[in-house]
Design a protein around this motif. Structure first.
Motif, PDB file in Angstrom:
ATOM      1  N   LEU A 135       1.229  -9.790  17.609  1.00 24.87           N
ATOM      2  CA  LEU A 135       1.964  -8.919  16.690  1.00 24.87           C
ATOM      3  C   LEU A 135       1.245  -8.838  15.342  1.00 24.87           C
ATOM      4  N   ALA A 136       0.713  -9.959  14.869  1.00 17.11           N
ATOM      5  CA  ALA A 136      -0.018  -9.967  13.604  1.00 17.11           C
ATOM      6  C   ALA A 136      -1.247  -9.059  13.680  1.00 17.11           C
ATOM      7  N   LYS A 137      -1.899  -9.031  14.834  1.00 21.05           N
ATOM      8  CA  LYS A 137      -3.037  -8.124  15.005  1.00 21.05           C
ATOM      9  C   LYS A 137      -2.569  -6.665  14.984  1.00 21.05           C
ATOM     10  N   TYR A 138      -1.467  -6.394  15.672  1.00 14.18           N
ATOM     11  CA  TYR A 138      -0.906  -5.038  15.703  1.00 14.18           C
ATOM     12  C   TYR A 138      -0.589  -4.567  14.287  1.00 14.18           C
ATOM     13  N   TYR A 139      -0.010  -5.457  13.497  1.00 16.31           N
ATOM     14  CA  TYR A 139       0.358  -5.179  12.106  1.00 16.31           C
ATOM     15  C   TYR A 139      -0.853  -4.732  11.280  1.00 16.31           C
ATOM     16  N   LYS A 140      -2.024  -5.253  11.630  1.00 19.98           N
ATOM     17  CA  LYS A 140      -3.229  -4.951  10.859  1.00 19.98           C
ATOM     18  C   LYS A 140      -3.983  -3.724  11.353  1.00 19.98           C
ATOM     19  N   SER A 182       2.746  -1.131  -2.525  1.00 17.78           N
ATOM     20  CA  SER A 182       3.406  -0.144  -3.385  1.00 17.78           C
ATOM     21  C   SER A 182       4.087   0.991  -2.640  1.00 17.78           C
ATOM     22  N   GLY A 183       3.729   1.225  -1.377  1.00 15.17           N
ATOM     23  CA  GLY A 183       4.276   2.356  -0.641  1.00 15.17           C
ATOM     24  C   GLY A 183       3.325   3.531  -0.547  1.00 15.17           C
ATOM     25  N   GLN A 184       2.104   3.403  -1.086  1.00 17.00           N
ATOM     26  CA  GLN A 184       1.111   4.464  -0.957  1.00 17.00           C
ATOM     27  C   GLN A 184       0.671   4.572   0.500  1.00 17.00           C
ATOM     28  N   TYR A 185       0.521   5.805   0.959  1.00 13.78           N
ATOM     29  CA  TYR A 185       0.199   6.006   2.368  1.00 13.78           C
ATOM     30  C   TYR A 185      -1.149   5.377   2.720  1.00 13.78           C
ATOM     31  N   GLY A 186      -1.164   4.650   3.840  1.00  9.49           N
ATOM     32  CA  GLY A 186      -2.394   4.088   4.377  1.00  9.49           C
ATOM     33  C   GLY A 186      -2.888   2.835   3.688  1.00  9.49           C
ATOM     34  N   GLU A 187      -2.112   2.268   2.763  1.00 15.26           N
ATOM     35  CA  GLU A 187      -2.574   1.108   2.016  1.00 15.26           C
ATOM     36  C   GLU A 187      -2.642  -0.137   2.902  1.00 15.26           C
ATOM     37  N   ALA A 188      -3.463  -1.088   2.475  1.00 18.53           N
ATOM     38  CA  ALA A 188      -3.485  -2.392   3.130  1.00 18.53           C
ATOM     39  C   ALA A 188      -2.181  -3.114   2.813  1.00 18.53           C
ATOM     40  N   LEU A 189      -1.748  -3.967   3.724  1.00 19.96           N
ATOM     41  CA  LEU A 189      -0.487  -4.678   3.550  1.00 19.96           C
ATOM     42  C   LEU A 189      -0.729  -6.146   3.224  1.00 19.96           C
ATOM     43  N   ALA A 190       0.295  -6.794   2.705  1.00 18.19           N
ATOM     44  CA  ALA A 190       0.205  -8.215   2.409  1.00 18.19           C
ATOM     45  C   ALA A 190       0.042  -9.008   3.704  1.00 18.19           C
ATOM     46  N   GLU A 191      -0.667 -10.101   3.615  1.00 19.94           N
ATOM     47  CA  GLU A 191      -0.931 -10.943   4.785  1.00 19.94           C
ATOM     48  C   GLU A 191       0.376 -11.524   5.329  1.00 19.94           C
ATOM     49  N   PRO A 192       0.613 -11.394   6.641  1.00 22.18           N
ATOM     50  CA  PRO A 192       1.817 -12.003   7.222  1.00 22.18           C
ATOM     51  C   PRO A 192       1.604 -13.488   7.476  1.00 22.18           C
ATOM     52  N   MET A 193       2.686 -14.177   7.828  1.00 19.07           N
ATOM     53  CA  MET A 193       2.610 -15.604   8.137  1.00 19.07           C
ATOM     54  C   MET A 193       3.279 -15.863   9.485  1.00 19.07           C
TER      55      MET A 193
END
Length: 695
Positions: free
Chosen positions: A619-624, A581-592
């Motif tokens: 990169l996927a780890k960095y994203y998380k 949604s754009g809320q600060y600090g939220e979890a993100l959707a899983e990448p592929m």
């Protein structure tokens, strides 16, 4: 019940007004001083009521008084579905009184040199001060006479909540006279405190009325605003002198209000119209000189106006031209066109000491079925007519997000006169039951003061500090946006069209403007091209990821149908473009993770390309990591993730030779990143407490 005790949610707002005042007062408040006729409805909301209620029809007394006295209501008294309709169709959200007070206090702070001259603010509340207002000593031009006479303007004023606060426009609750916070209320309070006789009070109060302006598009809102402003004058008179103004004073007040609160399309500076292809023209040169309502008004205002249209005018056919709006300059004693205040060549100067308000946020649907933002145009226009402008708007531009032009976003963020007074990521905290992606912001532009521009905006001081440290450490090195492909990097090849030239259904299903782009719905629209299985050799097909029926799926398409690009033949990380949604600090959707020979529709962003699968995993780890998402939140204010949201995140070396040990758990990687960028314990604590875990 006295007029000052009347509640905005009474059954008949206009009917109650007509019972308190002579019929000719309503007639005056319905006049449009530009056209010489009455204001119009300017909206099709009332058309179902029959003849006389169409958008271009004038609002006449018989259409809004008994038995039609309940037709026009304050917004709070309208049925919920009609409130929602206005919010949806016109982006009409009404400012609560606590916000109006806060913003008026911001502007008064400039005048008085300190905050709280009129009241003390609490959480979404205020308490008026009982002692007389003190004016700054030794500050030339800032005495009480000047304050009363300083022209203020509320743009797109609705029911005029910034001008006067007879009731809270959101709750409908009546506000006692001595607790009111509108800028006209403040001027009249000063008049009551400083004058000794009723005659002097009336003279100064009319000065205050002449210095209070507003414009509005909707005819019903404008009439309510005019009534509220007129009644505010009367309420303060009764509060100070225990009686109503006399008939002559009522006439004078109504006359001033009908000039100072006018009906206008704020994008064209002209009288509203629903006609298409019209031209806007100046009518000031042929402006009819009116006859005043009474001799005393003639003496007061001179012979500059008429109040009647001629019989010849009434019989003329409607013109395909629309007049620019005319208002009155009381100081110089002459009418002028509002549009003349704008443009670099304007000789009028900035007529208003301050401009305040809550402009409309979006326009009508465009060719892409979207409602484009228009608040940026209102902000620019307001800056042309005053040195001091405070407005509440969507906050997406602070993050260089949304549909406002990028050049405009950059201009605002670099403006050394603009500052953020308040930002609220949850718009419903300001406008109940309203969802505005990216939150809402109150900005104050004061051209008389220079300071550091907004630049990169965050609401957290710790985050500002973190960002400074990261920027210093990263220097001119590439940021993460450098590895993202353009959203529609995969395109159909000429072979696709050559092979399907005899199949118009295929090309037609792509839709206008998307003839070569592989957009989100292409898999559903072209099932014969994007197949669930493949019978050809692996190197002759491309595996594409997308969404069908709301689910992530993959389909196969012949490789010769896709244009070559670097991402197609490398490893890449696929990240959903619409991501939470754009809320600060939220979890993100899983990448592929996508391998060479795999691609995606524009549902996904492609980050890469990499030579090895290990780099994509890293990169996927960095994203998380929390570090990554703490910085992503600096720019990401909506669900969408355009390239600029990744620019605050430093690029890393994802190979085995990296200074980050990517084999560690994500929490350990966070600790390495905190140390790499020299974050303090408080800054680490900020990230850990504000950013959610991801598995």
């Amino acid at each position: 019940m006295s007029p000052s005790e009347a509640n905005a949610s009474a059954s008949s707002f206009v009917g109650d007004f007509c019972r308190r005042y002579p019929a000719h007062i309503l007639e005056t408040l319905l006049r449009d001083r530009t056209t010489g006729r009455n204001i119009i409805w300017a909206d099709d909301e009332y058309e179902a009521l029959g003849a006389g209620y169409a958008a271009e029809d004038e609002i006449t007394p018989d259409k809004i008084t008994d038995p039609n006295a309940t037709v026009i209501k304050p917004r709070i008294d309208k049925e919920q579905h009609r409130q929602n309709q206005r919010t949806k169709s016109r982006a009409e959200v009404f400012s609560p009184s606590w916000l109006c007070n806060q913003m008026n206090n911001d502007l008064d702070e400039i005048w008085f040199g300190h905050r709280g001259a009129f009241n003390a603010e609490g959480p979404q509340s205020w308490e008026s001060k009982t002692e007389p207002v003190e004016f700054p000593r030794g500050k030339k031009g800032h005495g009480w006479h000047a304050y009363v006479e300083a022209p203020w303007l509320e743009i797109t004023c609705g029911e005029a909540p910034y001008v006067c606060s007879r009731y809270d426009s959101v709750t409908g609750e009546t506000v006692p006279v001595r607790e009111r916070i509108g800028f006209l209320d403040r001027k009249l309070r000063i008049v009551s405190e400083k004058t000794k006789t009723r005659m002097e009070w009336v003279r100064r109060a009319l000065d205050a009325l002449r210095a209070s302006y507003g414009y509005e598009y909707q005819g019903d809102n404008l009439l309510i605003a005019r009534i509220n402003v007129f009644e505010t004058f009367c309420d303060h008179h009764r509060d100070r002198w225990g009686s109503s103004p006399d008939p002559e004073e009522l006439n004078q007040a109504a006359w001033i209000v009908s000039w100072n609160f006018w009906q206008m399309n704020g994008l064209t500076d002209a009288v509203p119209t629903t006609k298409q292809g019209v031209e806007f023209e100046s009518t000031l040169g042929s402006f009819e000189e009116p006859e005043p309502v009474q001799t005393s008004l003639f003496e007061l205002f001179g012979d500059a106006f008429t109040d009647e249209t001629t019989e010849e005018d009434e019989e003329e056919d409607p013109s395909e031209t629309v007049p620019l709006c005319v208002i009155y300059d009381w100081r110089n004693g002459e009418p002028f066109e509002f549009a003349s205040l704008k443009g670099k060549a304007s000789a009028m100067g900035k007529k208003f000491y301050a401009v305040i308000g809550n402009p409309p946020y979006q326009g009508d649907k465009d060719d892409n079925d979207r409602k484009p933002p228009i608040y940026d145009a209102f902000m620019d226009a307001a800056y042309e007519v005053s040195d001091r402008v405070e407005l509440v708007t969507p906050g997406r531009f602070l993050f260089d997000a949304g549909q406002t032009p990028k050049s405009w976003n950059e201009k605002m963020l670099a403006d050394k006169h603009l500052k953020v007074v308040m930002y609220e990521s949850d718009a419903s905290a300001v406008f109940p039951n309203t969802d505005i992606k990216g939150g809402v912001v109150v900005t104050l532009r004061n051209e008389t003061i220079s300071h550091e521009p907004i630049g990169t905006f965050t609401i957290y001081e710790d985050l500002n500090s973190i960002l400074r440290k990261v920027n210093e450490a990263a220097g001119s090195a590439p940021r993460l946006d450098s590895i993202f492909a353009s959203q529609r990097c995969y395109k159909f090849s000429p072979m696709f069209y050559a092979e399907n030239a005899d199949n118009p259904d295929v090309v037609n299903m792509l839709g206008p403007g998307n003839k070569i782009k592989i957009v989100s719905k292409v898999m559903e629209n072209l099932p014969a091209i994007f197949t669930t299985t493949s019978s050809v050799p692996e190197d002759e097909v491309v595996k594409f990821y997308g969404r069908v029926g709301g689910q992530r799926v993959h389909r196969y398409i012949l490789r010769c149908f896709i244009q070559d690009n670097a991402y197609l033949d490398g490893y890449k990380l696929l990240i959903p473009e619409a991501n939470n949604s754009g809320q600060y600090g939220e979890a993100l959707a899983e990448p592929m993770i996508a391998a060479p020979g795999e691609g995606s529709t524009d549902t996904f962003l492609n980050a890469g390309p990499f030579e090895s699968e290990a780099e994509v995993h890293n990169l996927a780890k960095y994203y998380k990591t929390k570090f990554f998402r703490a910085l992503l939140g600096v720019k990401k204010a909506t669900q969408h993730s355009p390239s600029q949201v990744w620019r605050t995140i430093p690029h890393q070396d994802f190979t085995p030779g990296s200074d980050v040990d990517w084999s560690k758990p994500i929490s350990d990687i966070d600790c390495q990143l905190y140390a790499k960028y020299g974050l303090s314990d408080d800054e680490v604590a900020f990230i850990e407490s504000h950013v959610k875990e991801m598995d």
